[in-house]
Design an enzyme around this catalytic site. Structure first.
Site, PDB file in Angstrom:
ATOM      1  N   ARG A 169      17.928 -10.568   7.458  1.00 18.80           N
ATOM      2  CA  ARG A 169      17.784  -9.712   8.564  1.00 18.80           C
ATOM      3  C   ARG A 169      17.083 -10.526   9.514  1.00 18.80           C
ATOM      4  O   ARG A 169      16.028 -11.208   8.924  1.00 18.80           O
ATOM      5  CB  ARG A 169      17.321  -8.388   8.662  1.00 18.80           C
ATOM      6  N   ARG A 191       4.629 -10.787  13.114  1.00 16.58           N
ATOM      7  CA  ARG A 191       4.165  -9.246  12.761  1.00 16.58           C
ATOM      8  C   ARG A 191       2.765  -9.350  12.052  1.00 16.58           C
ATOM      9  O   ARG A 191       1.926  -8.533  12.461  1.00 16.58           O
ATOM     10  CB  ARG A 191       5.071  -8.636  11.901  1.00 16.58           C
ATOM     11  N   ARG A 199      -4.357   2.028  12.859  1.00 14.65           N
ATOM     12  CA  ARG A 199      -4.215   0.783  13.265  1.00 14.65           C
ATOM     13  C   ARG A 199      -4.995  -0.115  14.347  1.00 14.65           C
ATOM     14  O   ARG A 199      -5.256  -1.395  14.158  1.00 14.65           O
ATOM     15  CB  ARG A 199      -2.867   0.363  13.782  1.00 14.65           C
ATOM     16  N   ARG A 241      13.434 -10.393   1.154  1.00 11.96           N
ATOM     17  CA  ARG A 241      14.434  -9.255   1.342  1.00 11.96           C
ATOM     18  C   ARG A 241      15.990  -9.883   1.658  1.00 11.96           C
ATOM     19  O   ARG A 241      15.999 -10.580   2.539  1.00 11.96           O
ATOM     20  CB  ARG A 241      13.966  -8.202   2.503  1.00 11.96           C
ATOM     21  N   LYS A 271       0.690  -1.284   0.030  1.00  7.37           N
ATOM     22  CA  LYS A 271       0.079  -0.125   0.066  1.00  7.37           C
ATOM     23  C   LYS A 271       0.981   1.247   0.047  1.00  7.37           C
ATOM     24  O   LYS A 271       0.243   2.392  -0.370  1.00  7.37           O
ATOM     25  CB  LYS A 271      -0.916  -0.054   1.132  1.00  7.37           C
TER      26      LYS A 271
END
Ligand SMILES: [Zn+2]
Length: 216
Positions: free
Chosen positions: A160, A171, A88, A127, A13
């Site tokens: 990471r 998360r 949120r 990533r 987004k």
């Protein structure tokens, strides 16, 4: 055009918000970036936010709402705004609703980016970061020319801890717990439109533009 984008981490987004805010000529209000900028600039609210961050505490909702209020007073926000990354939680949505009512600029749409969890995990765990120069790549959407090696400096690429599968699933779980009630809250107010957030970026942009025009 007064819109908020909601969606889990990895839903894409932020990219859409940046492009569409430009197309619609409204400010892109990304609360995370705003907070970092206010801290860096040392504004009164930035100093207040920093005091919480230095203690390792979350910046309270009223500080963020005050920052949004300050931003919405700028002349470029007269024709609307695109909120990205806020609210949120339901208390944040309530605070935002009060603010927008006070300034006579209520939200017109809340667009939710729906992306299936396996796809989010794939995006977020892909990533890879260079140990040498910090440049980041993505194994699917932006791979290095040679696997495991940085294009820029030849350094070693690594994943990471934040991007490991268990952290990512955590998360996403936190996001789901907070946001499911928020989606119901906005649906009950007749503001929520859901957009499928998978597929080519241009297709998603078209869906979001349709959703912005459609009555929820
Ligand atoms: Zn490098």
């Amino acid at each position: 055009m007064r819109i908020a984008f909601l969606g889990p981490p990895g839903a894409g987004k932020g990219t859409q918000a940046r492009d569409l805010a430009r197309a619609w000529s409204v400010p892109h209000i990304a609360t995370g970036d705003m907070l970092r900028e206010a801290v860096a600039a040392g504004t009164a609210l930035g100093r207040e936010a920093k005091a919480y961050m230095d203690r390792g505490a979350l910046v309270p909702d009223d500080v963020i709402i005050a920052m949004i209020a300050e931003r919405l007073r700028q002349p470029d926000a007269r024709s609307g705004f695109l909120l990205d990354g806020f609210p949120r939680t339901i208390p944040q949505a309530e605070g935002l609703e009060r603010l927008l009512k006070d300034i006579g600029q209520p939200l017109e749409r809340v667009i939710y980016f729906d992306v299936a969890e396996p796809e989010l995990v794939r995006r977020l765990t892909g990533r890879r970061v260079c140990r040498g120069c910090g440049h980041s790549f993505h194994v699917v959407s932006n791979p290095p020319r040679r696997e495991g090696v940085c294009d820029a400096c030849g350094g070693e690429l690594y994943q990471r801890v934040d991007d490991s599968e268990s952290t990512v699933r955590n998360r996403l779980g936190v996001y789901r717990t907070q946001t499911t009630p928020l989606l119901e809250w906005y649906a009950a107010r007749g503001l929520l439109v859901t957009v499928e957030g998978e597929g080519p970026i241009a297709d998603i942009a078209r869906r979001v533009q349709d959703a912005a025009r459609r009555r929820p």
